[in-house]
Design a protein around this motif. Sequence first.
Motif, short mmCIF file in Angstrom:
data_model
loop_
_atom_site.label_atom_id
_atom_site.label_comp_id
_atom_site.label_asym_id
_atom_site.label_seq_id
_atom_site.Cartn_x
_atom_site.Cartn_y
_atom_site.Cartn_z
N GLU A 254 0.64 -1.14 -0.13
CA GLU A 254 -0.19 0.89 -0.20
C GLU A 254 0.73 1.34 -0.54
O GLU A 254 1.53 1.24 0.93
CB GLU A 254 -0.46 -0.14 1.19
CG GLU A 254 -1.55 -1.13 0.99
CD GLU A 254 -3.14 -1.14 0.34
OE1 GLU A 254 -2.91 0.16 -0.29
OE2 GLU A 254 -3.65 -1.95 -0.53
N PRO A 255 0.37 2.69 -0.55
CA PRO A 255 1.23 4.00 -0.40
C PRO A 255 1.40 3.92 1.23
O PRO A 255 0.49 3.76 1.51
CB PRO A 255 1.27 4.23 -1.45
CG PRO A 255 -0.58 3.65 -2.82
CD PRO A 255 -0.56 3.10 -1.89
N ALA A 256 2.84 4.95 1.06
CA ALA A 256 2.22 5.39 2.73
C ALA A 256 1.62 5.96 2.60
O ALA A 256 0.66 6.78 1.93
CB ALA A 256 3.93 6.05 2.60
N ALA A 258 1.17 8.82 3.74
CA ALA A 258 1.94 10.61 3.84
C ALA A 258 1.29 10.62 2.38
O ALA A 258 1.66 11.83 1.40
CB ALA A 258 3.16 11.25 3.65
N GLU A 259 1.98 9.72 1.02
CA GLU A 259 2.05 9.48 0.07
C GLU A 259 0.41 9.86 -0.15
O GLU A 259 -0.45 10.66 -1.25
CB GLU A 259 2.12 8.57 -0.61
CG GLU A 259 3.02 8.34 -2.90
CD GLU A 259 4.13 7.40 -2.89
OE1 GLU A 259 4.26 7.32 -4.21
OE2 GLU A 259 4.63 6.81 -2.19
N LEU A 260 -0.75 9.04 -0.10
CA LEU A 260 -1.77 9.08 -0.36
C LEU A 260 -2.66 10.31 0.34
O LEU A 260 -3.52 10.65 -0.63
CB LEU A 260 -2.72 7.87 0.56
CG LEU A 260 -2.32 6.25 -0.24
CD1 LEU A 260 -3.90 5.46 1.09
CD2 LEU A 260 -3.24 6.26 -1.09
N ALA A 261 -2.29 10.85 1.09
CA ALA A 261 -3.16 11.89 1.35
C ALA A 261 -2.14 13.24 0.37
O ALA A 261 -3.25 14.24 0.11
CB ALA A 261 -1.66 12.42 2.78
N SER A 262 -1.22 13.34 0.31
CA SER A 262 -0.98 13.91 -1.51
C SER A 262 -1.05 13.92 -2.08
O SER A 262 -1.50 14.94 -3.13
CB SER A 262 0.69 13.90 -1.47
OG SER A 262 1.03 12.63 -2.44
N TRP A 263 -1.50 12.94 -2.53
CA TRP A 263 -2.33 12.45 -3.80
C TRP A 263 -3.43 12.98 -3.69
O TRP A 263 -3.76 13.74 -4.99
CB TRP A 263 -3.01 11.23 -3.89
CG TRP A 263 -1.12 10.10 -4.07
CD1 TRP A 263 0.09 10.79 -4.73
CD2 TRP A 263 -1.06 8.77 -4.33
NE1 TRP A 263 1.06 9.73 -4.86
CE2 TRP A 263 -0.07 8.32 -4.95
CE3 TRP A 263 -1.78 7.45 -4.69
CZ2 TRP A 263 0.95 7.43 -5.65
CZ3 TRP A 263 -1.49 6.65 -4.78
CH2 TRP A 263 -0.03 6.34 -4.96
N LYS A 264 -4.13 12.84 -2.50
CA LYS A 264 -5.53 13.84 -2.23
C LYS A 264 -5.61 15.21 -2.23
O LYS A 264 -6.86 15.50 -3.03
CB LYS A 264 -6.23 13.47 -0.67
CG LYS A 264 -6.53 11.50 -0.58
CD LYS A 264 -7.02 11.24 0.73
CE LYS A 264 -7.24 9.61 0.69
NZ LYS A 264 -7.42 9.42 2.78
N ARG A 330 0.42 -4.96 -15.96
CA ARG A 330 1.16 -4.15 -14.83
C ARG A 330 1.51 -4.06 -13.45
O ARG A 330 0.81 -4.74 -12.98
CB ARG A 330 0.44 -2.34 -15.03
CG ARG A 330 0.06 -2.26 -16.21
CD ARG A 330 0.99 -1.22 -16.71
NE ARG A 330 1.34 -0.63 -18.34
CZ ARG A 330 1.88 -0.47 -19.05
NH1 ARG A 330 2.97 0.08 -19.20
NH2 ARG A 330 1.26 -0.32 -20.23
N LEU A 331 2.96 -4.46 -12.78
CA LEU A 331 3.53 -4.49 -11.46
C LEU A 331 3.40 -3.47 -11.49
O LEU A 331 4.11 -2.14 -11.73
CB LEU A 331 4.45 -5.59 -12.28
CG LEU A 331 4.31 -6.75 -13.06
CD1 LEU A 331 5.92 -6.99 -12.56
CD2 LEU A 331 3.47 -8.01 -12.51
N VAL A 332 3.45 -3.37 -9.89
CA VAL A 332 3.74 -2.42 -8.88
C VAL A 332 5.15 -2.84 -8.20
O VAL A 332 5.67 -3.53 -8.19
CB VAL A 332 2.94 -2.06 -7.93
CG1 VAL A 332 1.46 -1.61 -8.97
CG2 VAL A 332 2.56 -3.39 -7.11
N PRO A 333 5.87 -1.86 -7.58
CA PRO A 333 7.37 -2.08 -6.87
C PRO A 333 6.59 -3.14 -6.10
O PRO A 333 6.21 -3.31 -5.27
CB PRO A 333 7.21 -0.71 -6.46
CG PRO A 333 6.30 0.05 -7.01
CD PRO A 333 5.57 -0.33 -7.63
#
Length: 458
Positions: A254-256, A258-264, A330-333
């Motif tokens: 899952e994205p961190a 903080a990263e999810l918050a920045s996307w929002k 498509r793959l994710v990290p």
Amino acid sequence: MSAATDAFVKQNRERLLSELKEFIRIPSISTDPEHAAEVRRAAEFVADSLRRVGLENIEIIPTEGHPLVYADWLHAPGKPTVLCYGHYDVQPADPLELWETPPFEPTERNGNLYARGAVDDKGQMYMHVKAIEALRATNGTLPVNVKFLIEGEEEVGGASIAKYVAEHPEKLRADVALVSDTAMYAEGIPTLCIGLRGLVYMEVEASGPARDLHSGLYGGAAPNAVYGLIELLAKAKDEAGALRITGIYDDVDEPAPAELASWKGLPFSEREFLEGEVGSAALTGEPGRSVLERVWSRPTFEVHGIAGGFTGAGAKTVIPAKATAKVSIRLVPRQEPEKVVAAFKEWVARNTPSGIRTSVRVLSASPGLVVNPDHRAIEIAARAFGDVFGKQTVFTRSGGSIPIVGDFAKHLGIPTILMGFGLPDDGLHSPNEKYKIENYYLGIMTLAHFFEQYGASA
């Protein structure tokens, strides 16, 4: 220093654009053997351009496919080394009838430059060359050491450069790689991409009867390869859009928070995305996930084309013996391509319909990755980007794949700065591809600022 390079760009706007147009006029379509000579001519154009701005050790490197172009300038002792990457090959221009102006005659319209390769990647790659020119013209030297490695096969998988990077780590040794082959999140918003999805591209072949059969004589008893293939592919997702391929969600982080918050916090409108970019009746995908999560941080399965049976004019009532589908995941990290391929092959074997035989052939595979935004070079790139555009730089991911970034991490042990100046509506790979002309100039300035600030930080 930065003011001087900015002034150089402003004073030479017409020439800088004219040179780019000359480059774009070369139809360097790497997938078409009939254009091999033009691809070679584009490589020579790149080599000549690098020579004119004062780079050294210029090489046009033959490969089993299209040539690589290498150059360097290594006269800044104690300063970091930047490896600049780009590609000079382009996608085919088909369908030609949908272009408003000829695809290889760059045309200015509405502040944009319309042509195949304008943004992907000739316009963006050429900014690196012109940033070097601006720095040398105003300072007589460069603030960092630079190496250039430009390829002609990015649009057909990049096999030759992957092999070259793996075999020449010492020659390509650098502190960071710099790539301009991505887009800003939106117009006027400086953006660094810090995550890419990987890609596994495959062919799935289905075989039914020994030969095409008459549907009147055999229909209802003989297996149909096209239908069997469709039946198999339909099992890959449930009705809501979640993947059913066993193990496909293993190792997916899952994205961190903080990263999810920045996307929002990004200016994103699902309605505008649907109507302005996708143009369908509705969006699909995993329930409970935002659109940005679905395209940036989740694995996907797509069918790109199906061939088999009779598709010509008129009627021919056959039961097809063979059918082939082009598919990708498509793959994710953290997802390993080999593990995902093995899981997919096992899933295909387990779900192949009765009477049908299937095989899977892997055409290409590359992992996804994320880059640490706290790396010094990336922090400096973000600052330089924000300085030129007058706004704070945002960090995003891309749903696409740039395999060379993984190769740089694996074989050279360096991160890549993905500093792109395209826009979401530039139409990459589509008719009427464009590049905002002002972004071309601002890109040259930004890259020059980055080189200066990165050199000064050493």
